[in-house]
Design a protein around this motif. Structure first.
Motif, PDB file in Angstrom:
ATOM      1  N   THR A   1       0.820  -1.216   0.000  1.00  0.00           N
ATOM      2  CA  THR A   1       0.000   0.000   0.000  1.00  0.00           C
ATOM      3  C   THR A   1       0.852   1.263   0.000  1.00  0.00           C
ATOM      4  N   SER A   2       2.170   1.119   0.051  1.00  0.00           N
ATOM      5  CA  SER A   2       3.054   2.281   0.054  1.00  0.00           C
ATOM      6  C   SER A   2       4.422   1.857  -0.462  1.00  0.00           C
ATOM      7  N   GLU A   3       5.240   2.835  -0.807  1.00  0.00           N
ATOM      8  CA  GLU A   3       6.593   2.543  -1.257  1.00  0.00           C
ATOM      9  C   GLU A   3       7.425   1.954  -0.128  1.00  0.00           C
ATOM     10  N   ASP A   4       7.145   2.369   1.118  1.00  0.00           N
ATOM     11  CA  ASP A   4       7.861   1.797   2.257  1.00  0.00           C
ATOM     12  C   ASP A   4       7.583   0.301   2.373  1.00  0.00           C
ATOM     13  N   GLN A   5       6.310  -0.094   2.224  1.00  0.00           N
ATOM     14  CA  GLN A   5       5.971  -1.517   2.288  1.00  0.00           C
ATOM     15  C   GLN A   5       6.656  -2.278   1.155  1.00  0.00           C
ATOM     16  N   LYS A   6       6.679  -1.710  -0.024  1.00  0.00           N
ATOM     17  CA  LYS A   6       7.348  -2.356  -1.156  1.00  0.00           C
ATOM     18  C   LYS A   6       8.825  -2.574  -0.845  1.00  0.00           C
ATOM     19  N   LYS A   7       9.476  -1.537  -0.316  1.00  0.00           N
ATOM     20  CA  LYS A   7      10.905  -1.622  -0.012  1.00  0.00           C
ATOM     21  C   LYS A   7      11.179  -2.705   1.018  1.00  0.00           C
ATOM     22  N   VAL A   8      10.373  -2.746   2.079  1.00  0.00           N
ATOM     23  CA  VAL A   8      10.572  -3.739   3.132  1.00  0.00           C
ATOM     24  C   VAL A   8      10.363  -5.148   2.584  1.00  0.00           C
ATOM     25  N   ALA A   9       9.296  -5.348   1.814  1.00  0.00           N
ATOM     26  CA  ALA A   9       8.970  -6.675   1.283  1.00  0.00           C
ATOM     27  C   ALA A   9      10.050  -7.176   0.327  1.00  0.00           C
ATOM     28  N   GLU A  10      10.469  -6.326  -0.602  1.00  0.00           N
ATOM     29  CA  GLU A  10      11.467  -6.755  -1.578  1.00  0.00           C
ATOM     30  C   GLU A  10      12.818  -7.035  -0.910  1.00  0.00           C
ATOM     31  N   ALA A  11      13.176  -6.194   0.056  1.00  0.00           N
ATOM     32  CA  ALA A  11      14.443  -6.410   0.762  1.00  0.00           C
ATOM     33  C   ALA A  11      14.404  -7.696   1.567  1.00  0.00           C
ATOM     34  N   TYR A  12      13.250  -8.003   2.166  1.00  0.00           N
ATOM     35  CA  TYR A  12      13.156  -9.207   2.989  1.00  0.00           C
ATOM     36  C   TYR A  12      13.241 -10.467   2.138  1.00  0.00           C
ATOM     37  N   ILE A  13      12.561 -10.467   1.003  1.00  0.00           N
ATOM     38  CA  ILE A  13      12.631 -11.620   0.110  1.00  0.00           C
ATOM     39  C   ILE A  13      14.065 -11.834  -0.364  1.00  0.00           C
ATOM     40  N   ALA A  14      14.736 -10.757  -0.725  1.00  0.00           N
ATOM     41  CA  ALA A  14      16.138 -10.867  -1.154  1.00  0.00           C
ATOM     42  C   ALA A  14      17.007 -11.405  -0.018  1.00  0.00           C
ATOM     43  N   GLN A  15      16.755 -10.950   1.191  1.00  0.00           N
ATOM     44  CA  GLN A  15      17.504 -11.425   2.360  1.00  0.00           C
ATOM     45  C   GLN A  15      17.305 -12.921   2.575  1.00  0.00           C
ATOM     46  N   LEU A  16      16.044 -13.362   2.547  1.00  0.00           N
ATOM     47  CA  LEU A  16      15.747 -14.773   2.795  1.00  0.00           C
ATOM     48  C   LEU A  16      16.324 -15.661   1.700  1.00  0.00           C
ATOM     49  N   ASP A  17      16.253 -15.195   0.453  1.00  0.00           N
ATOM     50  CA  ASP A  17      16.838 -15.967  -0.640  1.00  0.00           C
ATOM     51  C   ASP A  17      18.359 -16.035  -0.508  1.00  0.00           C
ATOM     52  N   SER A  18      18.978 -14.923  -0.164  1.00  0.00           N
ATOM     53  CA  SER A  18      20.443 -14.908  -0.079  1.00  0.00           C
ATOM     54  C   SER A  18      20.949 -15.779   1.056  1.00  0.00           C
ATOM     55  N   GLU A  19      20.139 -15.876   2.129  1.00  0.00           N
ATOM     56  CA  GLU A  19      20.519 -16.719   3.265  1.00  0.00           C
ATOM     57  C   GLU A  19      20.083 -18.161   3.089  1.00  0.00           C
ATOM     58  N   LYS A  20      19.422 -18.438   1.951  1.00  0.00           N
ATOM     59  CA  LYS A  20      18.972 -19.797   1.615  1.00  0.00           C
ATOM     60  C   LYS A  20      18.155 -20.408   2.753  1.00  0.00           C
ATOM     61  N   ILE A  21      17.184 -19.625   3.217  1.00  0.00           N
ATOM     62  CA  ILE A  21      16.299 -20.075   4.296  1.00  0.00           C
ATOM     63  C   ILE A  21      15.431 -21.243   3.822  1.00  0.00           C
ATOM     64  N   TYR A  22      15.074 -21.237   2.541  1.00  0.00           N
ATOM     65  CA  TYR A  22      14.227 -22.298   1.976  1.00  0.00           C
ATOM     66  C   TYR A  22      15.034 -23.097   0.957  1.00  0.00           C
ATOM     67  N   PRO A  23      14.623 -24.317   0.673  1.00  0.00           N
ATOM     68  CA  PRO A  23      15.357 -25.144  -0.285  1.00  0.00           C
ATOM     69  C   PRO A  23      15.171 -24.714  -1.729  1.00  0.00           C
ATOM     70  N   ALA A  24      14.224 -23.806  -1.970  1.00  0.00           N
ATOM     71  CA  ALA A  24      13.989 -23.308  -3.329  1.00  0.00           C
ATOM     72  C   ALA A  24      13.778 -21.799  -3.256  1.00  0.00           C
ATOM     73  N   LYS A  25      13.789 -21.161  -4.401  1.00  0.00           N
ATOM     74  CA  LYS A  25      13.649 -19.707  -4.483  1.00  0.00           C
ATOM     75  C   LYS A  25      12.225 -19.280  -4.136  1.00  0.00           C
ATOM     76  N   ILE A  26      12.096 -18.158  -3.442  1.00  0.00           N
ATOM     77  CA  ILE A  26      10.788 -17.600  -3.105  1.00  0.00           C
ATOM     78  C   ILE A  26      10.109 -17.098  -4.378  1.00  0.00           C
ATOM     79  N   VAL A  27       8.817 -17.433  -4.536  1.00  0.00           N
ATOM     80  CA  VAL A  27       8.071 -17.023  -5.733  1.00  0.00           C
ATOM     81  C   VAL A  27       7.003 -15.982  -5.403  1.00  0.00           C
ATOM     82  N   THR A  28       7.021 -15.452  -4.207  1.00  0.00           N
ATOM     83  CA  THR A  28       6.018 -14.476  -3.768  1.00  0.00           C
ATOM     84  C   THR A  28       6.036 -13.231  -4.641  1.00  0.00           C
ATOM     85  N   GLN A  29       4.873 -12.842  -5.142  1.00  0.00           N
ATOM     86  CA  GLN A  29       4.749 -11.610  -5.909  1.00  0.00           C
ATOM     87  C   GLN A  29       4.725 -10.418  -4.952  1.00  0.00           C
TER      88      GLN A  29
END
Length: 206
Positions: free
Chosen positions: A126-154
């Motif tokens: 609903t805001s650019e701040d939410q977009k920034k937080v969400a995209e940064a978090y997905i990148a963080q989780l992927d880089s730390e390989k928290i899951y066995p496959a890549k996150i596909v969340t839109q």
């Protein structure tokens, strides 16, 4: 991976990027993570969440009915609107719960037994701040390989949210003995209590 990561013993890492702490203020988050019954049953039990509504997002107003959405032709995802107090819980913490116990973000256009684009994983910001937080978090989780496959969340802008039918609201709490609820959603509520004990609150329905 189990539905809703219910077998995880500890929550995933907290986001490194989050919105700033504010004075008491109502904010809105909209997430899609499979059947909205389970998503709502989790967030109803999170301290700082003031109200939730199960509904539809991603498509047009005239197609926002359960009968039409289940045809998988409307562009809608079963979604949850979360109204929260940003002085008590941050957007990043809501996302941490979303990725820890609500659903499996590596499943494309499905969650467990529910298959189709209406069950996709999505964050409607609903805001650019939410977009920034969400995209940064997905990148963080992927880089730390928290899951066995890549996150596909839109991560997409919220263009509209349409309330679901009355019988869908708080469905898991009104139908606790439903086999689907027992198998798919009760473990998510239990995982929330185990992984986030300081954020867990009891809930008895609206």
């Amino acid at each position: 991976m189990a539905i809703g990561q219910a077998t995880r013993k500890a929550p995933i890492p907290a986001p490194l990027v989050d919105e700033a702490h504010t004075a008491a203020k109502q904010e809105t988050a909209v997430f899609a993570g499979g059947c909205f019954w389970g998503v709502q049953s989790v967030y109803n039990r999170v301290k700082g969440v003031e109200h939730t509504t199960a509904g539809y997002s991603g498509g047009d107003a005239h197609t926002a009915t359960y009968g039409q959405v289940t045809t998988e032709t409307t562009g809608h995802a079963e979604s949850l609107k979360i109204v929260y107090d940003s002085s008590k819980i941050s957007y990043g913490t809501l996302l941490r719960i979303f990725f820890s116990v609500v659903h499996d973000p590596t499943q494309l256009n499905r969650q467990g037994p529910d298959v189709g684009t209406s069950y996709r994983s999505a964050i409607f910001y609903t805001s650019e701040d939410q977009k920034k937080v969400a995209e940064a978090y997905i990148a963080q989780l992927d880089s730390e390989k928290i899951y066995p496959a890549k996150i596909v969340t839109q991560v997409v802008p919220l263009k509209g949210f349409y309330d679901g039918e009355a019988y869908h609201q708080d469905y898991a709490d009104h139908n606790p003995n439903n086999p689907y609820i027992q198998v798919c959603d009760v473990p998510k509520m239990a995982a929330l209590k185990v992984q986030f004990p300081d954020l867990f609150k009891e809930y008895n329905g609206h």
